[in-house]
Design a protein around this motif. Structure first.
Motif, short mmCIF file in Angstrom:
data_model
loop_
_atom_site.label_atom_id
_atom_site.label_comp_id
_atom_site.label_asym_id
_atom_site.label_seq_id
_atom_site.Cartn_x
_atom_site.Cartn_y
_atom_site.Cartn_z
N GLU A 30 1.45 1.84 -3.63
CA GLU A 30 0.20 2.33 -4.21
C GLU A 30 -0.01 3.81 -3.85
O GLU A 30 -0.37 4.62 -4.71
N LYS A 40 0.81 -1.22 0.00
CA LYS A 40 0.00 0.00 0.00
C LYS A 40 0.85 1.27 0.00
O LYS A 40 0.39 2.32 -0.44
N ARG A 77 -0.27 7.22 -6.33
CA ARG A 77 -1.40 8.15 -6.26
C ARG A 77 -0.91 9.57 -6.03
O ARG A 77 -1.43 10.52 -6.61
#
Length: 111
Positions: free
Chosen positions: A85, A82, A89
């Motif tokens: 990720e 994450k 973003r």
């Protein structure tokens, strides 16, 4: 590490200037001398600071790692899917900006 690098590390710890950064043979990995404080003596740390194509650091201060256990914890956090990720973003949201660079020392510390 062999005896010679250990001696060089001791010499840097004893003779280096406060906040001095020394390049290593691994691009983006530096040795960093932390000054003494009221609670602890002067010490060495690892600084992780990305470099550009010219070998100049890309950030004023990188990630400072003071112990093997701290490295293990940072590695665990960076390896979390994450976090990757989230970074992608952030890339999609942040505006593009120019980066400034500065030269690290010319002496390379062989690891």
């Amino acid at each position: 590490m062999t005896e010679e690098p250990n001696e060089r590390l001791k010499q840097f710890l004893n003779d280096g200037r406060n906040w001095e950064r020394k390049a290593t043979n691994i691009p983006g990995v530096f040795l960093f001398r932390l000054p003494a404080s009221k609670r602890r003596p002067a010490s060495l740390a690892i600084e992780i600071n990305p470099v550009d194509t010219y070998g100049s650091i890309t950030k004023k201060r990188g990630v400072v790692i003071r112990s093997a256990s701290e490295l293990d914890e940072i590695s665990r956090l960076l390896g979390h899917p994450k976090v990757g990720e989230l970074s992608k973003r952030i890339d999609g949201v942040n505006p593009k900006s120019e980066t400034t660079t500065s030269k690290a020392g010319t002496e390379i510390f062989e690891i």
